[in-house]
Design an enzyme around this catalytic site. Structure first.
Site, mmCIF file in Angstrom:
data_model
loop_
_atom_site.group_PDB
_atom_site.id
_atom_site.type_symbol
_atom_site.label_atom_id
_atom_site.label_comp_id
_atom_site.label_asym_id
_atom_site.label_seq_id
_atom_site.Cartn_x
_atom_site.Cartn_y
_atom_site.Cartn_z
ATOM 1 C CB SER A 155 -0.889 0.130 1.129
ATOM 2 O OG SER A 155 -1.647 1.061 1.345
ATOM 3 C CE1 TYR B 29 0.035 5.043 -5.559
ATOM 4 C CE2 TYR B 29 0.251 6.534 -3.604
ATOM 5 C CZ TYR B 29 0.668 5.255 -4.509
ATOM 6 O OH TYR B 29 1.487 4.508 -3.955
ATOM 7 C CE LYS C 223 -0.595 1.637 -3.740
ATOM 8 N NZ LYS C 223 -0.398 0.442 -4.186
#
Length: 300
Positions: A132, A146, A150
Site C-alpha cells: 500500500s 492514488y 491504496k
C-alpha cells in the site's frame, strides 16, 4: 527447510526489484511478474519472468496463475507490488483515468488474490503482502485518486485477513513512506494535460507543485528511504527473522510501516482522528433510539 516460492508483481523496478534481488539472495525462488518482461533487468536473471498485466481480464490473470502453479507446484508468498500514481486535482481528472488507476492498483491485485486463494487453502498456508502506501492512510491533495486506491486496498486487506486466517493464510499491509522509486516520475506523466487545467488549484494547501517538490523536500529534511533495507524488512516479516522476529505474534495488527516519515505520519493521523472523535462525542453519542424503544427492534 525448502526454499519458498514468491510471486512478486512489478518486479522490474523500485521496491519490487529490490525485494526480488533480496529474496533471491536468501536462496528462495521468485516468479518475477511484469507487464513487459523485456524490462526485467539482468540483476534478477535467476527469477522466472512472468508476463502479467493487471489491466487484463480476470480470466487472463487466472490463467497466468494456473500456469505458474503447474510449473512450480505451489506458491508460498504473493506480493502485490505493481501499481502507479495518477496525480492532479480531483476536479481535473478524467473518469477514464481514475477507473484505470483503480483497475491497476485495486481490482487487478484482488483478482490475483482470488486466483491464488484456492491453492493457499489447499496447502493450508500462504502469505499475502499487499503493498500500500502512507498515502492510503494519511494522504494529501493532488494524489486523491492514488490515495483512494491504496485506502481501498487497505480495506480489502483488513476484511481478507480474518476471512483466511483459519486456513493458515496471513495477510500483511506493507505501508511505505518515501522511497526513491519511479513513483514520482509516473505521477508527473499522469498530471492532467494543460487543456484540462482550470488554473484555480494554485495554492500550496491545494497541493500545487507538490509532485515536483516532493523528492527535494525529503532530501532537505534528511529523510529518504533505502529500497534495499525495505526489502530486507519485508523478507524478515515473511520469514519471522531479524528485526521483525516475533513482532507479528504480538497481535499488533497487520500493517507494516516502512520509513520514519510513514511512522510519524501515521501517529499524527491517529492523534488527529482521536481528537476529531472526542470533539464530536455530543453528536455521535446522541443518535441511538431510547432504551425504552429497544423492544421495537427485537427480531422474532
Amino acid at each position: 527447510m525448502s526454499p519458498r516460492v514468491w510471486l512478486i508483481t512489478g518486479s522490474n523496478s523500485g521496491l519490487g526489484l529490490a525485494l526480488t534481488r533480496y529474496v533471491l539472495s536468501q536462496g528462495d525462488k521468485v516468479i518475477a511478474a511484469a507487464r513487459d518482461i523485456s524490462k526485467i533487468p539482468a540483476s534478477i536473471k535467476d527469477a522466472h519472468a512472468l508476463p502479467l498485466d493487471l489491466n487484463a481480464p480476470a480470466a487472463e490473470i487466472h490463467s497466468a496463475v494456473k500456469k505458474v502453479l503447474s510449473a512450480y507446484g505451489h506458491i508460498d508468498v504473493l506480493v502485490n507490488n505493481a501499481g502507479y500514481c495518477l496525480s492532479g486535482p480531483i476536479e481535473e481528472l478524467s473518469p477514464t483515468d481514475i477507473q484505470a488507476q483503480f483497475q491497476t492498483n485495486v481490482f487487478g491485485p484482488i483478482t490475483l488474490i482470488q486466483a491464488l486463494l484456492p491453492s493457499f487453502r489447499a496447502q493450508k498456508s500462504g502469505q499475502i503482502l499487499n503493498v500500500s502506501s502512507i498515502a492510503g492512510f494519511a494522504g494529501g491533495p493532488v494524489f486523491g485518486a492514488y490515495n483512494g486506491t491504496k485506502a481501498a486496498l487497505d480495506a480489502f486487506s483488513e476484511a481478507l485477513a480474518p476471512e483466511v486466517a483459519p486456513f493458515g493464510i496471513q495477510v500483511r499491509i506493507i505501508t511505505p513512506g518515501f522511497f526513491p522509486t519511479n513513483f514520482l516520475s509516473r505521477a508527473r506523466e499522469t498530471q492532467p494535460a494543460s487543456e484540462r487545467s482550470l488554473g484555480i488549484y494554485t495554492l500550496p494547501s491545494q497541493g500545487y507543485n507538490s509532485v515536483n517538490r516532493y523528492h527535494q523536500l525529503h532530501v532537505e529534511q534528511g529523510q529518504v528511504g533505502d529500497n534495499d533495507k525495505a526489502a530486507a524488512r519485508m523478507y524478515e516479516v515473511v520469514s519471522d527473522t531479524g528485526l521483525a522476529k516475533g513482532l507479528m505474534e504480538k497481535r499488533s495488527g497487520i500493517r507494516v510501516p516502512l520509513g520514519p516519515d510513514c511512522g510519524a505520519r501515521m501517529l499524527k493521523k491517529l492523534k488527529s482522528i482521536e481528537e476529531n472523535v472526542n470533539v464530536m462525542e455530543p453528536v455521535w453519542s446522541s443518535t441511538d433510539v431510547e432504551k425504552e424503544r429497544l423492544h421495537e427492534f427485537v427480531q422474532g
